[in-house]
Each structure stands twice: as C-alpha cells, then as structure tokens.
Design a protein around this motif. Structure first.
Motif, short mmCIF file in Angstrom:
data_model
loop_
_atom_site.label_atom_id
_atom_site.label_comp_id
_atom_site.label_asym_id
_atom_site.label_seq_id
_atom_site.Cartn_x
_atom_site.Cartn_y
_atom_site.Cartn_z
N ASP A 430 11.05 -33.32 -2.90
CA ASP A 430 10.08 -32.27 -1.44
C ASP A 430 9.52 -30.84 -2.13
O ASP A 430 9.80 -29.78 -1.03
N ASP A 431 9.42 -30.98 -3.43
CA ASP A 431 8.60 -30.09 -3.76
C ASP A 431 7.05 -30.14 -3.46
O ASP A 431 6.65 -31.33 -3.69
N ARG A 635 4.37 -33.42 -0.23
CA ARG A 635 5.32 -33.46 -1.00
C ARG A 635 5.45 -34.17 -2.05
O ARG A 635 4.69 -35.33 -2.02
N THR A 638 6.29 -37.99 -2.01
CA THR A 638 5.48 -39.60 -1.03
C THR A 638 4.62 -39.76 -2.46
O THR A 638 3.40 -40.97 -1.81
N ARG A 657 10.68 -23.87 6.81
CA ARG A 657 11.71 -24.63 7.46
C ARG A 657 11.07 -25.74 8.51
O ARG A 657 11.10 -26.74 8.40
N ALA A 660 8.29 -27.76 7.17
CA ALA A 660 8.84 -28.54 5.95
C ALA A 660 9.80 -30.31 6.02
O ALA A 660 9.90 -31.30 5.59
N PRO A 663 5.41 -34.66 5.28
CA PRO A 663 4.82 -34.35 4.31
C PRO A 663 3.36 -34.35 4.79
O PRO A 663 3.09 -35.26 5.65
#
Length: 680
Positions: A430-431, A635, A638, A657, A660, A663
């Motif tokens: 998720d970075d 993200r 992905t 949030r 998020a 992506p």
C-alpha cells in the motif's frame, strides 16, 4: 383416508397448455381456485372457487381471504407469468411462506436481472436499457452487433428479435417497444449482447433457499431474427445437467428466490453457459409435462410452503402411458398481445395456430399428430429437494412444441535511458510510489466509476452527458449532439475503453478507437482531453500530417524501422512498447496500433487501436502521453514485480485516508471554470 393439505391455485389458464399442471396438483392436494371467470374444465380438480380478476390486487386479496376463512391453506401457486407479483402479495397477506413481491418483481424485469447477475458475478449477457431509438443505437454500438432487443419486463418471447446491423435496429426497436407498451412493470427496451451457441433451459426446484436443477430442456428455435421456440426435448440422463445445474442455481440465488419452481434459460457459448433470464414459474408450452414424461417428476406439485406444517410425502408419479405429441409450426415472431375487455389479460395474437393440444391424441387444426416414444430407464436417485423419481419412469421424451478523483501530486520530470534495478520488495503493497515509464504502470484507478470520472473529466466539463449504472455494466459518455460516444466496458469478455464518432446517429461509426482494460488512465485522460477540444473546434474529421504522431516518440529516444511494405514501427528504449503505423490502412484495418509488454501477463500488458479516419492530432495526443517521462502515482502492490528492473520508482507523498481507497494516478489539473463530472 386422511385429509390432504389444501393448496390455492390462482389463474389456472387454458386447459390445452396448463391443464396438466392443475391435474398434477389435484392428484396430490385438495385444490381451491381463484379465477377471473366461471370455471369449466377446472371443476374436475377443485373443491371451492372464488371469482376475481388476478390483475386486480384488491379483488385478489379479498378472494384469497374468503377462501382462507373456509379452508386451512397450506400454499398458494400460480403458473401465470402475468400474475406472479400479485400472487406473491397474496401469499404474504395470508401468512404463507413465499418469495417477496420485490424479488418476484426483479424476476419479471430482465434489466433488473442483469444488474443482479452482474453484482453476483453470474455469467450473463452485456445489456443496457433504452427508451428511445437513439439510446438503443448508442447501446448497440457500445455492446457490438449483433444485439437482441426485447421488452425489459415481458414474457413469452413477445417483442424479441435480433439486429445484426445498424439498418435493422429501427425495426427491432419498434417491435420491442410495441411489446413493452403492454408491460405492467416497465416500458423500457433491453438491448443486450447476442450470445452465440445452442439455447437450453434448466428446470429447477427451490425449497427453503436450496436449489436443485432436475432436468435440462433442449430447444429448437424458429427462423431468425425471432426467437420463437418450436420444439423441445428432455432426457433424464442428459449429461448437460451437471454442467448447467450449478450455473442455474447461482442465478436463482442471485435473484433472492427461496422457494418455488424456476425456468432458467441460458446459452451454451464457447466460454461456457451464460444466462439469458430466470422465470420464477414453471416453463411455458408443455415443458413441465415433458419433464414428467422423462423423469417422473411432477413440477407443478411441489411440497406446500406453509410454515405451519412440514411438507407431506410427494405423490408417486403417474404410470407410463401412451401419449401423442404434435410438432409446433414455425411462428414469425410473437407480436404484441391483444388485451381482454378489462385490459388485464394478454392474449397471444400473431401465432394463434400454435396452441394445439399435446396432451391427447386430438391434433390441432394446424398440427398433425406424431408419436412420442419413451425409453425405459433404470433406477436413479431423485435430486433433493424435488419429488422422488419412479424407477420405471421413462428416461426421455420429446415434443415439438463515484467519488471525484484524488488531488494531483507534484512529480519531477526525468528521462529513463537504461533499465534501473529497483527492488519493489522494499515497498509495502500500500506504499505510494511515483513510477516511470508510465506505460508500464498499469491502469491506476481500478474502480470503474472512479476511472471513468477521471478519464472523461474533460468531456463532462464540456457538457457531455454520462450514463453510469450502479454496478459493473457499460458506462457511457456522449456529446450533446450524440454523434461522439465514449464507453467503458469493465468486467466483460472484451473489456476496455471505446470511443466512436458518427456522421449519422443510427449509422455505423465513421471512426473508432479502442483500448484494452489495463491501459493507464493518464494516457486515456490525455486522449479524451484532446477529443473534447477537437469536438469544440469541429475538427473530428480532419486528417493532418502523421509527423505529429511519431515525433514525440523519436524525441523520447524510441527506435524507428520501416518494413518492406512501408509500415512504420517505433520501439521504446526498453523494447517493451511498440507503435505501428500502417502505410495503406483499409477501412477494416487499424491505421495505428500500440502494444505494450505483449510477452508478459498481468496489469502491465495492454493495447490500443485507432482506425483509419481517426485524426492524427488525436493519435498524437495519445503518443505524446505515451512517451511522457513524468512519473505517475501508484500503489507499490499494483506494479508488476517481473518488470521491476525496467521501472524507476521513488517514494511518493502519502494520501489521506479517504484518498487511499484505490491506487490512484495523478489526475490532470482542473482548468479555469471547470466543475466536477455531471451524471444523468
């Protein structure tokens, strides 16, 4: 003799096609009746009767209450398509277990069925509703010819026909609209994908949420473009039952049906069984009688559904006896129905000769009798929860009968000269990362409404209308003149994006552009921004020099070759993307084609095609974005790890949030006076 449970039958219909239903119910239960006229042939089967029009809900409830006062009712049933919703209300009113009226209403509406199938991932046909011929043309071009047009909420194949080309669409639409005008639920027309393959149906029994397919009906259809069924056959040992049974059960579950008999129609395509529709009743014509002849199962007489008492033992099937069956002559499509004096009971007008009786040796005037033979079968287990099957029952029988896109983030511009090894494992899934080249970054926004809102933002800001269903069906965007149309088709066999320009709203498109589903959203956004500008300038038919198409590629270091036919090919520095230009494209070939990572799998592989008449200025907008080295937001999870050595990545600022959820690519900045996308 112990007393038998009492079942209320509503609208028994005609003796020729539904007499066997009432006979089989009466063989197992005491029958009380609600009918719109004084009973005649029904007297042999019934103990009591109330005269009331089943189409009149108030009268129907009063008649049902009167019978309930005189008898202990254990169940209520109808095999009349037109009365299903009112009978569900009656059962609910009498406290009998039933499918809810809303569930039955959804079953009566084919458009609602398509939505529920899509939501539950039941394989079905792509479909869109239309109220005007222009909307039907838009739907047909989006789905692709051939298409089937039908009333969204009607039955008996009335108003159903196929259009294989645009010239046939007006006639097919008028035919469907005439049928839809008689519907109680919806006057809309359904335009749906034509499914190639033989048509069959699965006859199902559902009890307390558990569905069993008990027989498969193979069908013979009359001449095109109509879908009139002219012959049926049922075999107790049909090997298709194991294949189509689970698909039929999933369709019944998707609609929320918990009890009763279902007639589930589908086609056997190359991709497997795909749903046409579910009917929450026994099949029409004499299919239920065929099921009894072949399997010994009495579909019209399931266990009563009253929660007050357990279901009684199912009756034994009738012993095998000689029968006569008649071939049904071809019918030139069912015309819209005539109505009775009260306007509530449709009658078949257009193939009245097709109603000969197949239950006796007496032929109809138009159908000579023919023998119907039955082969004896060995003992076979009965499918639960259907009634038991007789060991000596005949084995086969046949008769002819969105949220707005996230805010943009800053990114530095750089050019990648050589592959740089990047360890994607150093990032969490998720970075947020900035990645280049953008053509290997994947689609970005994966939720179709969000993707469409971003890609078409320039169009909607220019006043184009959007048609965005709630579920996973095609989404559309059309210019005010309706001559330029963009479509997003997620989760389809040919999923992707399509844009077309027309010289006439009902003719074939002048030019088309197509992108597969994994095309990065940034590239699509840039193309459609140029499209909005070209439409405003009236330059959608101008063909400028092709130099503008490939100059951005050469400036970005792409290599260039020319084959012996004069076709040009441009290849990216990493050799994972190619742009091909045809020297002499025909009307059926693509002038420009783009292929990215063709030897790989996953989210990085995609393609684009531009037909001969697409203005080079629009293709140039796409190739300019293709060659752009500005990184895009993704993200890390992905990105394709197998291409990690070809990607340049760096940490990106984290989103809030609410941003998020998916992506998200970097959207284009809004221009002065721009607003969010409008939906209609």
């Amino acid at each position: 003799m112990p007393s038998r449970p009492t079942v209320l039958v509503v609208a028994p219909a005609d003796e020729a096609l539904r007499g066997y239903c009432l006979d089989q119910v009466a063989a197992a239960y005491d029958v009380v009746l609600i009918t719109g006229s004084a009973p005649t042939w029904e007297h042999r089967c019934i103990r009591d009767v109330e005269i009331a029009d089943p189409a009149d809900e108030t009268a129907l409830l009063a008649a049902g209450q009167a019978l309930a006062a005189r008898h202990t009712l254990h169940g209520v049933v109808t095999w009349s398509e037109w009365d299903l919703v009112n009978v569900a209300r009656l059962a609910e009113h009498l406290g009998l277990r039933t499918n809810t009226p809303q569930v039955i209403r959804d079953c009566r509406n084919k458009a609602a069925q398509r939505t529920l199938f899509a939501r539950q991932r039941v394989p079905s046909a792509k479909a869109m509703t239309a109220h005007t011929l222009l909307e039907a043309a838009l739907a047909a071009e989006t789905i692709g010819y051939p298409v089937v047009l039908k009333p969204a909420a009607y039955a008996a194949s009335i108003g159903v026909s196929r259009a294989t080309r645009a010239e046939q669409l007006p006639g097919a639409f008028n035919f469907a609209q005439a049928g839809a005008a008689h519907s109680r639920e919806s006057a809309a027309v359904l335009v749906e994908e034509y499914l190639h393959g033989p048509e069959i149906s699965a006859e199902c029994v559902t009890h307390q949420g558990r569905t069993s397919a008990v027989a498969v009906t193979r069908k013979t259809l009359g001449p095109a473009p109509y879908f009139e069924e002219i012959a049926h056959s049922v075999d107790a040992n049909d090997p298709l039952l194991e294949q189509v049974g689970p698909v039929a059960a999933s369709a019944v579950r998707a609609l929320g049906l918990t009890d009763g008999i279902q007639h589930v129609e589908m086609r056997l395509t190359e991709a497997g069984p795909r749903l046409i529709e579910v009917n929450a009743r026994i099949a029409g014509d004499l299919i239920g009688h065929l099921v009894h002849l072949a399997t010994g199962i009495n579909l019209p007489a399931p266990p009563p559904t009253s929660p007050a008492a357990p279901p009684p033992t199912s009756p034994e099937p009738a012993v095998r006896r000689p029968v006569s069956a008649c071939s049904t002559p071809p019918c030139p499509g069912r015309s819209p129905p005539a109505t009775s004096a009260k306007g509530s009971r449709p009658t078949h007008r257009g193939c009245a000769r097709c109603t000969g009786c197949a239950r006796s040796a007496t032929p109809s005037p138009c159908r000579p009798p023919g023998p119907c033979t039955a082969r004896a079968s060995g003992s076979s287990p009965s499918p639960a929860p259907a009634p038991a099957r007789s060991n000596n029952a005949p084995a086969s029988s046949s008769t002819s009968s969105p949220s707005p896109p996230p805010r943009p983030h800053s990114a530095r511009t750089f050019r990648k000269q050589e592959p740089v090894s990047t360890d994607l494992d150093s990032f969490g899934p998720d970075d947020p990362v900035l990645v280049s080249p953008r053509y290997l970054a994947g689609p970005g926004l994966e939720q179709p409404p969000l993707a469409a809102a971003m890609v078409w933002s320039s169009l909607t800001n220019a006043g184009w209308s959007t048609h965005t269903p709630d579920d996973w069906r095609p989404m559309l965007c059309a210019s005010p003149c309706q001559l330029v149309r963009a479509a997003h088709m997620p989760n389809a066999t040919d999923s992707g994006w399509k844009t077309a320009v027309y010289e006439d709203a009902l003719a074939a498109p002048w030019w088309t552009a197509f992108w597969s589903a994994e095309t990065p959203a940034e590239l699509l956004t840039d193309f459609h921004r140029a499209l909005a500008e070209a439409h405003a300038a009236g330059s959608l038919h101008s063909l400028t020099s092709a130099t503008a198409v490939y100059l951005p590629l050469l400036n970005a270091g792409w290599s260039h070759t020319v084959d012996e036919r004069g076709n040009q090919r441009f290849t990216s520095p990493d050799r994972l993307a190619t742009v091909t230009g045809q020297r002499r494209p025909s009307h059926v070939s693509d002038a420009w084609s783009i292929d990215v990572a063709p030897g790989t799998t996953g989210s990085c592989r995609w393609s684009a095609r531009f037909s001969k008449q697409v203005p080079n200025a629009l293709v140039a907008a796409f190739t300019t974005s293709l060659a752009d080295t500005t990184p895009v937001y993704r993200r890390a999870g992905t990105l394709p790890k197998e291409l990690g050595s070809y990607l340049v990545t760096e940490p990106a600022p984290a989103l809030g949030r609410s941003e998020a959820a998916a992506p998200a690519p970097v959207p284009p900045p809004a221009g002065p006076g721009q607003s969010t996308a409008r939906q209609r």
